[in-house]
Design a protein around this motif. Sequence first.
Motif, short mmCIF file in Angstrom:
data_model
loop_
_atom_site.label_atom_id
_atom_site.label_comp_id
_atom_site.label_asym_id
_atom_site.label_seq_id
_atom_site.Cartn_x
_atom_site.Cartn_y
_atom_site.Cartn_z
N ILE A 15 35.21 38.99 44.24
CA ILE A 15 36.65 38.77 44.02
C ILE A 15 36.92 38.95 42.53
CG2 ILE A 15 38.60 37.21 44.43
CD1 ILE A 15 36.68 35.57 46.22
N PRO A 16 37.16 40.19 42.09
CA PRO A 16 37.26 40.48 40.65
C PRO A 16 38.25 39.62 39.86
CG PRO A 16 37.15 42.51 41.88
CD PRO A 16 37.27 41.40 42.89
N PRO A 17 39.47 39.34 40.36
CA PRO A 17 40.38 38.52 39.55
C PRO A 17 39.86 37.11 39.27
CG PRO A 17 41.63 39.71 41.19
CD PRO A 17 40.18 39.90 41.53
N VAL A 18 39.08 36.56 40.17
CA VAL A 18 38.54 35.21 39.95
C VAL A 18 37.55 35.22 38.79
CG1 VAL A 18 37.22 33.32 40.96
CG2 VAL A 18 38.94 34.50 42.32
N GLY A 19 36.72 36.24 38.72
CA GLY A 19 35.78 36.35 37.61
C GLY A 19 36.48 36.46 36.27
N VAL A 20 37.55 37.25 36.22
CA VAL A 20 38.31 37.38 34.98
C VAL A 20 39.02 36.08 34.65
CG1 VAL A 20 40.22 38.60 33.86
CG2 VAL A 20 38.58 39.86 35.24
N PHE A 21 39.57 35.41 35.65
CA PHE A 21 40.25 34.14 35.41
C PHE A 21 39.29 33.09 34.85
CE2 PHE A 21 41.65 29.93 36.80
CZ PHE A 21 42.90 29.88 36.21
N ASP A 59 27.55 32.50 33.40
CA ASP A 59 27.76 33.95 33.36
C ASP A 59 27.34 34.60 34.67
OD1 ASP A 59 28.73 33.91 30.77
OD2 ASP A 59 26.77 34.30 29.86
N ILE A 60 26.25 34.15 35.23
CA ILE A 60 25.79 34.71 36.49
C ILE A 60 26.78 34.41 37.60
CG2 ILE A 60 23.96 34.59 38.22
CD1 ILE A 60 22.02 34.13 35.85
N CYS A 61 27.32 33.21 37.62
CA CYS A 61 28.34 32.86 38.63
C CYS A 61 29.59 33.73 38.45
CB CYS A 61 28.71 31.39 38.53
SG CYS A 61 27.41 30.28 39.05
N LYS A 62 30.00 33.95 37.20
CA LYS A 62 31.17 34.79 36.94
C LYS A 62 30.93 36.23 37.40
CE LYS A 62 32.40 32.13 32.90
NZ LYS A 62 32.41 32.14 31.43
N ILE A 63 29.72 36.73 37.19
CA ILE A 63 29.39 38.09 37.61
C ILE A 63 29.43 38.19 39.14
CG2 ILE A 63 27.53 39.80 37.70
CD1 ILE A 63 26.87 38.95 34.80
N CYS A 100 44.51 32.69 32.49
CA CYS A 100 45.65 33.44 33.02
C CYS A 100 46.39 34.12 31.86
CB CYS A 100 46.58 32.50 33.79
SG CYS A 100 47.84 33.36 34.70
N ASN A 101 45.97 35.34 31.54
CA ASN A 101 46.61 36.10 30.47
C ASN A 101 46.74 37.56 30.89
OD1 ASN A 101 44.03 37.08 30.25
ND2 ASN A 101 43.65 36.30 28.19
N ALA A 102 46.91 38.45 29.94
CA ALA A 102 47.13 39.86 30.26
C ALA A 102 45.92 40.48 30.97
CB ALA A 102 47.44 40.64 28.99
N ASP A 103 44.71 40.08 30.58
CA ASP A 103 43.51 40.63 31.24
C ASP A 103 43.50 40.29 32.73
OD1 ASP A 103 42.43 41.78 28.94
OD2 ASP A 103 41.48 39.89 28.36
N PHE A 104 43.91 39.10 33.06
CA PHE A 104 43.97 38.67 34.46
C PHE A 104 44.99 39.50 35.24
CE2 PHE A 104 45.76 35.66 37.66
CZ PHE A 104 44.64 35.57 38.47
N CYS A 105 46.16 39.72 34.66
CA CYS A 105 47.19 40.52 35.32
C CYS A 105 46.76 41.97 35.49
CB CYS A 105 48.49 40.45 34.54
SG CYS A 105 49.22 38.80 34.51
N ILE A 106 46.11 42.53 34.47
CA ILE A 106 45.60 43.90 34.56
C ILE A 106 44.56 44.00 35.66
CG2 ILE A 106 44.21 45.62 33.33
CD1 ILE A 106 45.67 44.70 30.77
N ASN A 107 43.71 42.99 35.76
CA ASN A 107 42.66 43.05 36.78
C ASN A 107 43.25 42.94 38.18
OD1 ASN A 107 40.37 41.61 38.52
ND2 ASN A 107 39.50 42.94 36.94
N ILE A 108 44.26 42.13 38.37
CA ILE A 108 44.91 42.06 39.69
C ILE A 108 45.49 43.42 40.05
CG2 ILE A 108 46.90 41.10 40.93
CD1 ILE A 108 46.33 38.45 39.59
N LEU A 109 46.15 44.06 39.10
CA LEU A 109 46.73 45.38 39.34
C LEU A 109 45.65 46.41 39.67
CD1 LEU A 109 49.28 47.16 39.32
CD2 LEU A 109 48.82 47.57 36.91
#
Length: 57
Positions: free
Chosen positions: A17-23, A7-11, A28-37
């Motif tokens: 690099i926000p999309p990497v944390g979400v990924f 969790d700490i690494c993801k944070i 790779c789903n809708a949350d990832f695409c929303i975060n890239i946008l």
Amino acid sequence: MAFTSSDICKIIFAIFIPPVGVFLERGCNADFCINILLTILGYIPGIIHALYIILKY
């Protein structure tokens, strides 16, 4: 709620690099695409969304 080392690494990824944390959290789903946008439209909204996703799941 206890944080694990993953969790700490993801944070940390979510801050730099926000999309990497979400990924790493959701794959790779809708949350990832929303975060890239959101990251493209503004860096801060991308960070906020990434932290929300990581802390929610």
